[in-house]
Scaffold this active site. Structure first.
Site, mmCIF file in Angstrom:
data_model
loop_
_atom_site.group_PDB
_atom_site.id
_atom_site.type_symbol
_atom_site.label_atom_id
_atom_site.label_comp_id
_atom_site.label_asym_id
_atom_site.label_seq_id
_atom_site.Cartn_x
_atom_site.Cartn_y
_atom_site.Cartn_z
ATOM 1 N N ASP A 261 0.783 -1.230 0.039
ATOM 2 C CA ASP A 261 -0.022 0.039 0.010
ATOM 3 C C ASP A 261 0.803 1.278 -0.031
ATOM 4 O OD1 ASP A 261 -2.745 1.246 0.182
ATOM 5 O OD2 ASP A 261 -2.412 1.633 2.229
ATOM 6 N N GLU B 172 0.695 -0.742 -4.931
ATOM 7 C CA GLU B 172 -0.498 0.404 -5.092
ATOM 8 C C GLU B 172 0.021 1.660 -5.564
ATOM 9 O OE1 GLU B 172 -2.301 3.482 -4.726
ATOM 10 O OE2 GLU B 172 -1.753 3.105 -2.690
ATOM 11 N N ASP C 60 -11.547 0.795 -1.698
ATOM 12 C CA ASP C 60 -11.688 2.192 -1.493
ATOM 13 C C ASP C 60 -12.635 2.739 -2.563
ATOM 14 O OD1 ASP C 60 -10.328 2.690 0.791
ATOM 15 O OD2 ASP C 60 -8.493 2.938 -0.549
#
Length: 509
Positions: free
Chosen positions: A296, A343, A395
């Protein structure tokens, strides 16, 4: 490292329709894996599995190494004699949103009762495995269970508010606390053992069906976590133990004040002097639990946004250089490879792309982002070679929800022009777009397979409260849907590859 061309489903275990008001590693998880196998899916992606902290977010955990005890299946514990099955009769069945306050109030006491029973009368073979687990994992387990017990004892007060001896980790204060809480620490260790064995048993069940697990590692950790309390020297803290600087991202199109996340920032110079040992341990632990890892906020490994802790917003921050290749070289030496993907969404500089390419780590494409202006086309299927593609992520709104209310008119027109009309729903147009793409992995949130709207959204980043609650209903992932996915996996050359089955060392198999 090159990834095989594979299809998979994104679903956090809390979204399973297990008993007790929250998804866990019990029967519903095995039924879901059976559905994945029927659908010829080779990947199951989960979110971070750590114990929950602020907002019940899996990205806001009290430990980078421990697991969330709410994921323990009480039914599996009952099968192995940890608790009387009759005690589980009060647990709710079916699905419905996760009501965390209710789940904590009803499930945690039963888990502690089970842990207490196990500690008091564990069968010899299970007791030996427990002792081995505690010995092999003492480097994180001993301090985590102490942190967890002290935090519970003080009604979840942050560790910097504890008595000075405990906050500063004075040896005498720690030893006294360990003596006073010895019974509680043993139970908390037993629950981590149960969680570990149930997860490894579930992973083995996946491996027998050629399904690999995709995990998730956040770049930062919570301030109120065992990690910061244990390793204060690795974080930018002031003498009073409060953060000196915190994480976030600068103002952009989405927010005039940026995002102030509030995680303490690392002392990368200290980490480098220690050979990045903490990060090596963290990523080695992650790869022991999962086959692939999503990293992430990969942007932060190149440069991160540093915000003075006293600032109420992210406006008055600055970019600071991260560890870049240095860290990943150490990780590669320790692990023998980098089974990660990055990401790398949002505003990404050429330097970030260059770092990712030097490391040979795939980036991410999100189909929902591809139908805006010309710059958004980097997320479209024909430009996804060497990437991992999603219709949307945890998300994002669901695809149906995005088309109905989130997309601009020109984005809807562009999507139809690119994907064409679809008799079985816009979500299937997106799924086919992802599956037929040049991407190595094509990962679809289960909500999109089910064709659900915004009511099934997992997380709205700007919303405080109400996130991470969605669960699907028993029987909702139908044989018709699995057959449809299986056919698509076959014609898009995404059938799963067989691989060595994990060793069977688990009591909960």
């Amino acid at each position: 490292m090159p990834f095989p061309r594979t299809a998979g489903i994104l679903l956090h275990p809390t979204s399973l329709p297990s008993r007790g008001g929250i998804g866990d590693f019990g029967p519903a998880a095995y039924q879901f894996v059976d559905s994945l196998a029927s659908a010829r899916q080779g990947l199951w992606q989960v979110l971070p599995l750590g114990p929950l902290g602020y907002g019940n977010s899996p990205y806001s955990s009290t430990s980078a190494f421990a697991g969330n005890p709410l994921l323990i299946s009480l039914e599996r514990l009952a099968e192995h004699g940890w608790i009387d099955p009759a005690k589980l009769s009060s647990l709710s069945t079916g699905s419905g949103a996760v009501e965390y306050d209710h789940v904590f109030a009803t499930k945690m006491p039963l888990l502690f009762e089970a842990g207490r029973n196990f500690v008091a009368s564990a069968p010899e073979n299970a007791g030996q495995r427990f002792e081995r687990f505690c010995s092999e994992n003492s480097w994180w387990l001993d301090d985590f269970v102490l942190f967890d017990a002290l935090r519970a004892q003080r009604k979840l007060a942050s560790w910097n508010e504890w008595p000075a001896g405990l906050a500063h980790r004075e040896p005498g204060a720690l030893e006294q606390a360990r003596k006073e809480l010895a019974a509680d620490l043993k139970i908390r260790s037993a629950l981590q053992f149960a969680l570990y064995e149930q997860w490894q048993a579930l992973r083995r069940y996946c491996s027998e069906r050629s399904i690999r697990i995709v995990g998730d590692v956040a770049i930062f950790v919570n301030y109120d976590s065992a990690d910061v309390w244990m390793h204060q020297e690795l974080f930018r803290l002031k003498e009073n133990l409060e953060p000196e600087v915190v994480s976030g991202v600068p103002p952009d199109f989405f927010s005039k004040t940026g995002q102030r996340w509030g995680n303490p920032l690392y002392r990368w110079d200290v980490m480098k002097a220690q050979g990045y040992e903490w990060w090596v341990q963290r990523l080695r632990w992650a790869t022991r639990h999962c086959d692939y890892i999503r990293l992430d906020h990969f942007r932060g490994f190149d440069q991160f946004w540093e915000i003075p802790a006293g600032e109420p917003t992210a406006i008055n921050g600055r970019w600071v250089d991260g560890p870049r290749d240095d860290l990943f070289q150490k990780v590669r030496e320790a692990l023998g490879g980098l089974p990660f993907f990055a990401e790398d969404l949002g505003y990404i500089t050429p330097e970030v792309h260059a770092l990712r390419e030097r490391l040979q780590i795939p980036g991410i494409a999100v189909l929902q982002f591809g139908f805006g202006d010309e710059g958004a086309h980097i997320y479209l299927p024909h430009r996804s070679a060497g990437k991992v593609i999603y219709t949307g992520t945890h998300d994002n709104d669901t695809t149906v929800g995005w088309v109905r209310s989130g997309a601009a008119d020109h984005e809807r027109r562009n999507a139809e022009a690119y994907l064409g009309r679809c008799d079985d729903g816009i979500h299937w147009a997106f799924i086919r777009g992802a599956q037929t793409s040049a991407a190595e992995f094509a990962l679809i949130p289960l909500q999109d397979v089910l064709g659900l709207g915004s009511e099934a959204r997992m997380n709205t980043p700007s919303l405080h409260g109400g996130n991470w609650k969605w669960r699907f209903a028993p029987g909702q992932f139908t044989a018709e849907l699995t057959a449809k996915l299986a056919h698509l996996a076959e014609v898009t050359d995404r059938l799963p590859e067989s691989f060595p089955i994990l060793a069977d060392e688990n009591f909960a198999a």
